[in-house]
Design an enzyme around this catalytic site. Structure first.
Site, PDB file in Angstrom:
ATOM      1  CD  GLN A 251      -2.524  -1.166  -0.090  1.00  0.00           C
ATOM      2  OE1 GLN A 251      -3.630  -0.321  -0.377  1.00  0.00           O
ATOM      3  NE2 GLN A 251      -2.378  -2.205  -1.019  1.00  0.00           N
ATOM      4  CG  HIS A 254      -1.479   2.096  -4.023  1.00  0.00           C
ATOM      5  ND1 HIS A 254      -1.800   1.965  -5.228  1.00  0.00           N
ATOM      6  CD2 HIS A 254      -2.004   1.079  -3.486  1.00  0.00           C
ATOM      7  CE1 HIS A 254      -2.621   1.267  -5.296  1.00  0.00           C
ATOM      8  NE2 HIS A 254      -2.601   0.272  -4.271  1.00  0.00           N
ATOM      9  CD  GLU A 319      -8.671   1.500   0.220  1.00  0.00           C
ATOM     10  OE1 GLU A 319      -8.935   1.499  -1.060  1.00  0.00           O
ATOM     11  OE2 GLU A 319      -7.779   2.089   0.816  1.00  0.00           O
ATOM     12  CG  HIS A 320      -7.179  -2.743   1.733  1.00  0.00           C
ATOM     13  ND1 HIS A 320      -6.578  -1.424   1.068  1.00  0.00           N
ATOM     14  CD2 HIS A 320      -7.747  -3.001   0.561  1.00  0.00           C
ATOM     15  CE1 HIS A 320      -6.998  -1.032  -0.056  1.00  0.00           C
ATOM     16  NE2 HIS A 320      -7.619  -2.084  -0.547  1.00  0.00           N
ATOM     17  CG  ASP A 353      -5.504  -4.080  -4.593  1.00  0.00           C
ATOM     18  OD1 ASP A 353      -6.631  -3.548  -4.107  1.00  0.00           O
ATOM     19  OD2 ASP A 353      -4.319  -3.697  -4.707  1.00  0.00           O
ATOM     20  CG  HIS A 412     -50.172  17.064   2.410  1.00  0.00           C
ATOM     21  ND1 HIS A 412     -49.798  18.342   1.717  1.00  0.00           N
ATOM     22  CD2 HIS A 412     -49.273  16.150   1.935  1.00  0.00           C
ATOM     23  CE1 HIS A 412     -48.626  18.161   1.229  1.00  0.00           C
ATOM     24  NE2 HIS A 412     -48.283  16.841   1.190  1.00  0.00           N
TER      25      HIS A 412
END
Length: 425
Positions: A251, A254, A319-320, A353, A412
């Site tokens: 990660q 990235h 996230e992971h 992934d 109404h």
């Protein structure tokens, strides 16, 4: 990596894609220009930002055929197999319309309808992301979306990465355009002479893409504003330090702002992972990026107990999440907040992934506390269906009118009472 003993809650240093005022104003100008000048504005910004002049934005059949020559045949087969795995997983998410009836003849239901048209932004730059094509297009197709549009910034040759084109062609995508940045988002939202507008925009991008998605939201829907990638590894003394280090670095490479965290009650493991991360960093091709991410956003949290470690994980809402313990399934019920959970030593994050079949578009910046990863549902909308019988109307009309008057909405109430005048006819 920094090792820190923790006994309470922790928080991550996260970056929110809010941009500067200068960036926001620049994005607004680009969107207005594309909205008013269409293809002319796209051509101008493609020259300005991508350094190439294009006479046409649509990818040609010749470019796709060339892409197949450039991508190794074995890789094409791998893309096909990954696509099949992803499709099989997402087929199980398909929703159908439903109806219920009551004894008084009332019929209620929900009609599920796929979106008419969606746009997928595929990031460009130095990397190619065919996996983004698979992860976004396949759930759209499973949902039944008829028109799927891909946009991506052109490279120096004026085309798109070969692997991206192969992935798109394998899935049968017909509309692929060589345009990127905020101008591509504007084209998807408002349309140009070449690109017809869509209903929802998916896919990650740089800060200008993120800001553009924020700006056009309301004109169209968007999937999310994705932040830098995150991984948290929950491990005990049975985990292998070299495998944990490799996953943390997967990660970190990235983005300089990517988050890589180990949470463990084992100080011995923490020390070994710290050593292993530095060892593996030395040979990484993207060492400079990964090193900055590890220095700024990497950490190892050591707790007194595994229960405390789980509490830390839920606080981080990553996230992971990888669970590398002797009995990972026993931990699963205690995990409340994670975009995706990878169980066991063989379930490395890249498995999800690329190949397993689950979607890799996941909530970041702690939003796993309240949101989910990309599913088929994101490409569909739901309509309530109401049929009220005369019997139900007679039985409940006065109650409905009373409720309306409670809120001060006389019209109404009268809308209900007008039908009472029928006298059962």
């Amino acid at each position: 990596m920094k090792i820190e003993r923790v006994q309470g809650t922790v928080s991550l240093r996260r970056t929110i894609e809010s941009g500067t005022e200068e960036q926001r104003q620049a994005v607004k100008r680009i969107i207005d220009d594309v909205r008013n000048n269409g293809d002319g504005a796209l051509k101008k910004y493609t020259e300005m930002f991508d350094g190439i002049s294009l006479d046409a934005f649509a990818v040609t059949q010749e470019e796709i055929e060339e892409a197949y020559w450039l991508v190794d045949e074995n890789m094409v087969h791998i893309i096909r197999e990954a696509a099949q795995n992803i499709r099989e997983y997402h087929e199980r998410q398909r929703e159908t319309s439903w109806f219920m009836t009551r004894d008084d003849g009332t019929i209620l239901g929900q009609k599920v309808t796929p979106l008419d048209a969606v746009g997928l932004y595929v990031p460009g730059g130095t990397a190619a992301y065919p996996s983004s094509v698979l992860m976004n297009v396949i759930p759209a197709q499973v949902a039944g979306v008829k028109r799927i549009v891909i946009v991506s910034p052109p490279n120096e040759r004026g085309t798109l990465p070969a692997a991206v084109l192969v992935a798109a062609c394998e899935l049968g995508v017909q509309e692929i355009y060589k345009v990127g940045g905020a101008q591509a988002i504007a084209a998807l939202a408002y349309g140009t002479e070449t690109i017809e507008p869509v209903d929802k925009i998916f896919g990650p991008g740089n800060i200008y893409v993120a800001l553009a998605k924020r700006e056009v939201f309301g004109q169209v829907d968007i999937d999310m504003i994705a932040g830098p990638s995150e991984i948290v590894v929950l491990a005990d003394e049975t985990a292998k330090p070299n495998e944990i280090a490799a996953d943390l670095l997967s990660q970190a490479e990235h983005d300089e702002r990517a988050v890589s965290i180990l949470v463990t009650p084992s100080l011995q493991l923490a020390l070994k992972v710290e050593e292993e991360v530095e060892k593996q960093l030395a040979t990484l091709p993207r060492k400079e990026i990964a090193q900055k991410a590890i220095n700024e956003y990497g950490a190892i949290y050591v707790t007194d107990t595994m229960k405390q470690a789980i509490d830390v994980v839920n606080e981080l809402a990553p996230e992971h999440l990888e669970i590398m313990t002797a009995e990972p399934f026993e931990m699963l019920s205690a995990i409340r907040h994670a975009g995706a959970v990878f169980l066991g030593s063989y379930s490395s994050e890249p498995v999800g992934d690329y190949f397993a079949g689950t979607n890799h578009v996941l909530p970041t910046n702690g939003t796993a506390r309240f949101s989910s990863g990309l599913t088929v549902e994101a490409f569909m909308k739901k309509s309530s269906i109401i049929f009220y019988s005369e019997q139900a109307w007679q039985q409940h009309a006065a109650k409905i009118a009373a409720f309306a008057r409670l809120e001060g909405l006389e019209a109404h109430a009268r809308a209900v009472e007008e039908r009472l005048k029928r006298g059962g006819k």
